[in-house]
Design an enzyme around this catalytic site. Structure first.
Site, short mmCIF file in Angstrom:
data_model
loop_
_atom_site.label_atom_id
_atom_site.label_comp_id
_atom_site.label_asym_id
_atom_site.label_seq_id
_atom_site.Cartn_x
_atom_site.Cartn_y
_atom_site.Cartn_z
N TYR A 1 4.32 -6.15 9.06
CA TYR A 1 5.17 -5.91 7.90
C TYR A 1 6.28 -4.92 8.30
O TYR A 1 6.02 -3.90 8.91
CB TYR A 1 4.35 -5.38 6.73
CG TYR A 1 3.25 -6.34 6.34
CD1 TYR A 1 3.58 -7.67 6.05
CD2 TYR A 1 1.93 -5.96 6.29
CE1 TYR A 1 2.60 -8.58 5.71
CE2 TYR A 1 0.94 -6.87 5.94
CZ TYR A 1 1.28 -8.18 5.66
OH TYR A 1 0.30 -9.08 5.33
N ASP B 1 6.81 -12.09 3.88
CA ASP B 1 6.38 -10.92 3.09
C ASP B 1 7.22 -9.70 3.49
O ASP B 1 7.12 -9.22 4.62
CB ASP B 1 4.89 -10.65 3.37
CG ASP B 1 4.32 -9.57 2.46
OD1 ASP B 1 5.07 -8.98 1.67
OD2 ASP B 1 3.08 -9.34 2.54
N HIS C 1 6.94 -6.89 2.00
CA HIS C 1 6.02 -5.76 1.83
C HIS C 1 6.78 -4.52 1.34
O HIS C 1 6.55 -3.39 1.81
CB HIS C 1 5.28 -5.47 3.15
CG HIS C 1 3.83 -5.14 2.97
ND1 HIS C 1 3.40 -3.88 2.71
CD2 HIS C 1 2.72 -5.91 3.03
CE1 HIS C 1 2.07 -3.88 2.62
NE2 HIS C 1 1.63 -5.10 2.80
N GLU D 1 8.04 -12.73 -0.52
CA GLU D 1 7.00 -11.95 -1.19
C GLU D 1 7.35 -10.47 -1.26
O GLU D 1 7.82 -9.89 -0.27
CB GLU D 1 5.79 -12.10 -0.26
CG GLU D 1 4.48 -12.18 -0.91
CD GLU D 1 3.43 -12.52 0.15
OE1 GLU D 1 3.39 -13.67 0.62
OE2 GLU D 1 2.65 -11.62 0.49
N GLU E 1 1.60 -7.99 -5.74
CA GLU E 1 0.42 -7.56 -4.99
C GLU E 1 -0.09 -6.19 -5.46
O GLU E 1 -1.28 -5.93 -5.49
CB GLU E 1 0.82 -7.52 -3.52
CG GLU E 1 -0.24 -7.04 -2.59
CD GLU E 1 0.17 -7.26 -1.15
OE1 GLU E 1 0.70 -8.34 -0.83
OE2 GLU E 1 -0.03 -6.35 -0.33
N ARG F 1 1.66 -12.81 -7.81
CA ARG F 1 0.65 -12.78 -6.74
C ARG F 1 -0.18 -11.50 -6.76
O ARG F 1 -0.33 -10.81 -5.76
CB ARG F 1 1.28 -13.06 -5.38
CG ARG F 1 2.47 -12.24 -5.01
CD ARG F 1 2.97 -12.63 -3.66
NE ARG F 1 1.92 -12.96 -2.72
CZ ARG F 1 1.14 -12.08 -2.11
NH1 ARG F 1 1.26 -10.80 -2.37
NH2 ARG F 1 0.22 -12.46 -1.25
N ASP G 1 -8.28 -7.65 4.24
CA ASP G 1 -9.33 -6.69 3.89
C ASP G 1 -10.17 -7.16 2.70
O ASP G 1 -11.15 -6.53 2.33
CB ASP G 1 -8.68 -5.33 3.55
CG ASP G 1 -7.56 -5.48 2.52
OD1 ASP G 1 -6.51 -6.05 2.88
OD2 ASP G 1 -7.73 -5.06 1.38
N GLU H 1 -3.27 -17.24 -1.11
CA GLU H 1 -3.21 -16.70 0.25
C GLU H 1 -4.52 -16.99 0.97
O GLU H 1 -5.59 -16.89 0.39
CB GLU H 1 -2.94 -15.19 0.19
CG GLU H 1 -2.73 -14.58 1.54
CD GLU H 1 -2.33 -13.11 1.47
OE1 GLU H 1 -2.07 -12.59 0.37
OE2 GLU H 1 -2.28 -12.49 2.54
C1 GCO Z 1 -0.72 -9.66 2.10
C2 GCO Z 1 -0.79 -8.21 2.06
C3 GCO Z 1 -1.91 -7.52 2.76
C4 GCO Z 1 -2.00 -6.10 2.27
C5 GCO Z 1 -3.37 -5.57 2.38
C6 GCO Z 1 -3.49 -4.21 1.75
O1 GCO Z 1 -1.58 -10.28 2.70
O2 GCO Z 1 0.19 -10.17 1.49
O3 GCO Z 1 0.43 -7.61 2.03
O4 GCO Z 1 -1.92 -7.63 4.11
O5 GCO Z 1 -1.11 -5.29 2.93
O6 GCO Z 1 -4.26 -6.47 1.80
O7 GCO Z 1 -4.75 -3.72 1.94
MG MG Z 2 1.78 -8.95 0.82
#
Ligand code: GCO
Ligand code: MG
Length: 439
Positions: free
Chosen positions: A191, A243, A245, A269, A295, A316, A349, A372
């Site tokens: 990211y 993404d 982020h 995203e 998110e 999302r 995670d 996802e």
């Molecule tokens: C995604 C996410 C994740 C998050 C993570 C935070 O898959 O779109 O951005 O990678 O950063 O789940 O704990």
């Molecule tokens: Mg994300």
């Protein structure tokens, strides 16, 4: 036939025999058992033999053998969630009627007085999933049936491809395409990757912490070039995602959306942080690049205006961050009215219980867009029997009653939750001058 004859015909019909389903009393349907109550609420937190920070909730009922499982996992605050569940919520839930999902959801929410926080929402979500699991088991139906029944055969997923340079990203996108994925998210170096200047390549102020520096103007140049390259190599068939982020300041985010327009994105995203969602209006004014957002959302006032204003294309949220199946279904129904689609978040995670909760909602809704992808090592299938299967770009649950998943408690106990000191360090990204970027 004369109208009078027709009516006479109707009168001649035999009276409808009342079916057993319609007339059985509660006691008959439940084989004489008294109304259910929640007996015990137990928290089971596990590393799953890895660095996972999974927190599960097991809600057992007064009916022997009838229990439900929910996910309260929060990789950033796992121990806070455990404490909240054990100390604040479990005592409130014990003795309550598990059939009253909506009432328990609402009363738990207001009981915290200060609400819409991540830890409270994790707790609410875990309870909610466990109660739907229980209801499904009692009805002998998978949760998607309780939500209206299958609206699709399986859940289409998008995969996550990364690479150090354009060629490597392309190779990794191709790998997923060969596996059957039609939607692939492309990142170049994690990211913020594409905008990260390695240590030693720029002049930095004295005292700046070590590590690469994020430069949003560099990102603004690199990422559109990546997608120009990918489209040239891969053609227009594959659906590409990216993404951001949240790394960008709003004006740069607007510009990036515009520059990505020629590459026919499936969606971009989290181009803005939740604090700047008003800027989505600006993005809509300048381009048609589809936007996916949410998110980090935990508050209905974050998603409701974006959905009702048709300012995003996909919502999302993570189901276990918004209040579970009940909340996700409400969001999905709101989306249907406004033509927005869902794309529940499933970062690496995340855990299999939350994944299945998302799956059951996905199976039953009309506003579904995509989910996802998240995959697990073989051990997890032993630890959590019933974990959904991934095949050819689709997620398959099973038709077992409830959520269709269980936890091997003895195995989980061998791998307790452990404190991972650096688990959240990656979220602190800095600019070259040392200031913090939204992760
Ligand atoms: C995604 C996410 C994740 C998050 C993570 C935070 O898959 O779109 O951005 O990678 O950063 O789940 O704990
Ligand atoms: Mg994300």
């Amino acid at each position: 036939m004369q109208r009078r004859d027709f009516c006479r015909g109707l009168l001649a019909l035999p009276a409808l025999a009342p079916s057993a389903f319609a007339t059985q009393s509660y006691a008959q349907r439940t084989r004489g058992l008294p109304r259910l109550s929640i007996r015990e609420v137990r928290v089971m937190a596990t590393s799953a033999g890895s660095d996972y920070q999974w927190v599960f909730l097991k809600v057992t009922t007064s009916e022997p053998g009838l229990y439900g499982l929910g996910s309260a996992s929060n990789v950033m605050q796992a121990f806070s969630v455990v404490a909240a569940l054990e100390k604040h919520f479990a005592p409130f839930w014990v003795g309550k009627d598990p059939d009253r999902i909506e009432d328990l959801w609402q009363s738990t929410n207001v009981r915290s007085y200060w609400r819409n926080g991540t830890v409270l929402n994790n707790a609410l979500s875990a309870l909610d999933m466990a109660l739907w699991d229980i209801k499904g088991k009692r009805a002998g139906m998978p949760v998607y049936d309780l939500l209206g029944g299958k609206a699709r055969e399986a859940v289409p997923l998008y995969a996550h491809a990364d690479g150090r340079d354009q060629r490597e990203v392309e190779e990794n996108v191709r790998k997923y395409m060969e596996e059957g994925y039609t939607h692939v998210r492309a990142q170049m170096g994690g990211y913020g990757g594409g905008g990260l200047i390695p240590q030693g390549q720029t002049q930095r102020p004295a005292g700046r912490p070590a590590g690469s520096g994020f430069d949003e103007d560099l990102y603004l140049t690199t990422i559109p070039k990546l997608f120009e390259y990918l489209r040239a190599q891969l053609g227009s068939g594959v659906k590409l995602l990216h993404d951001v982020h949240e790394h960008l300041s709003p004006t740069v985010a607007v510009e990036l959306a515009k520059r990505l327009e020629p590459y026919q994105m499936f969606f971009v995203e989290d181009i803005l942080p939740p604090e700047q969602i008003a800027w989505f209006r600006q993005i809509r004014r300048v381009c048609s690049t589809p936007m996916a957002m949410g998110e980090l959302f935990t508050n209905p006032q974050e998603w409701a205006p974006l959905i009702s204003g048709r300012l995003i294309d996909f919502i999302r949220c993570r189901v276990s961050q918004v209040g579970g199946i009940t909340a996700a279904k409400k969001i999905a129904d709101l989306c249907e009215t406004f033509g927005v689609r869902t794309a529940w978040q499933e970062g690496g995670d995340n855990d299999p219980v939350n994944q299945l909760a998302s799956y059951h909602v996905d199976m039953a809704i009309t506003s579904f867009g995509i989910q996802e992808e998240n995959h697990f090592p073989d051990f997890v299938y032993e630890l959590l029997p019933g974990t959904a299967q991934l095949k050819g770009g689709y997620l398959y649950g099973n038709d077992a009653p409830g959520l269709g998943i269980d936890l091997n408690e003895a195995l989980a106990a061998k791998y307790p939750l452990k404190y991972v000191p650096n688990a959240a360090d990656w979220t602190t990204v800095r600019r070259v001058d040392g200031s913090v970027v939204k992760p």
